[in-house]
Design a protein around this motif. Structure first.
Motif: not given
Length: 138
Positions: A133-134, A137-138
């Protein structure tokens, strides 16, 4: 900003969980072989260090040099702002790294082997999911 909303919420949840752990598991008392011994004791000590780092973060944020310094200096960050960012980010990353390791150790402390495996599997899936997810998202 997103960070300013989620961080206090995450810290509040972590603080409640930490209090529950301190009350319920007694890793520092005589219930744990006299305290001061074993993996559970060190897990508790590292947990206190992590929570201390987490609780220090809002205090560090409180002394943040204002954004106006950056704007007034023509987009160049002041030395105090650069130092502040380094300290704030380093403390945060250290807390996260210690937490990841300490949670992994905590999963080994679950008394029943079948439950231990479930916790380890759940933590592994959750950790990998969070990283994915990170990255998205980045």
């Amino acid at each position: 900003r997103f960070h300013r909303v989620l961080q206090p919420l995450g810290l509040a949840v972590a603080l409640v969980a930490w209090i529950v752990a301190l009350v319920k598991f007694h890793v520092f008392g005589s219930d744990n072989g006299g305290g001061g011994e074993g993996k559970a004791y060190y897990h508790g000590v590292v947990g206190i260090i992590i929570m201390t780092l987490g609780l220090i973060q809002p205090m560090i944020a409180f002394v943040r040099p204002p954004n106006e310094e950056d704007i007034l200096a023509g987009g160049v960050k002041s030395t105090s702002r650069i130092v502040w960012e380094g300290v704030h980010k380093s403390v945060g990353y250290l807390a996260i790294l210690l937490a990841v390791a300490n949670i992994a150790v905590g999963t080994t402390l679950v008394p029943m082997p079948t439950d231990r495996r479930k916790f380890q599997l759940g933590y592994g899936i959750g950790a990998v999911g969070a990283v994915v997810i990170l990255m998205v998202a980045i």
